[in-house]
Design a protein around this motif. Structure first.
Motif: not given
Length: 123
Positions: A79-96
């Protein structure tokens, strides 16, 4: 073909956090040998590499997420992970998530891709 299934996406307000997961199965090589990465695509932008973790552990991030996102992997759980903090509107998208075994001298050749999980960040 390796099967990759992403999860953990959702809708959050700016400043919030999300943790994405990518479970791998149908492997044709030990998971620990794969270089793994997260990409994202905004509807109005080209696909962007977000973070990469090589099979030996070296990590790189896009400048836009450096210091806010953290990529990690659990080879025992495939399993792979991505912890995303301090999210911004420009981080919006489909993540693959994507998996690679081959290096062409300049880049990892991502052969296998998941179907993606949507992340929406509102202001």
């Amino acid at each position: 073909q390796v099967r990759l299934v992403e999860s953990g996406g959702g809708s959050v307000q700016a400043g919030g956090s999300l943790k994405l997961s990518c479970a791998a199965s149908a492997l044709d090589a030990p998971y620990k040998l794969f270089t793994m990465a997260w990409f994202r695509r905004h509807p109005e932008k080209e696909r962007e590499a977000v973070a990469e973790i090589e099979y030996e552990g070296e990590i790189t991030y896009a400048d836009s997420v450096q210091g806010r996102f953290s990529i990690s992997r659990d080879n025992g759980k495939n399993t792979l992970y991505l912890q995303m903090n301090s999210l911004k509107p420009e981080d919006t998208g489909m993540y693959y998530c994507a998996a690679a075994l081959q290096w062409d001298g300049n880049h990892w050749l991502y052969r296998d891709w998941g179907r993606g999980t949507q992340v929406t960040v509102s202001s």
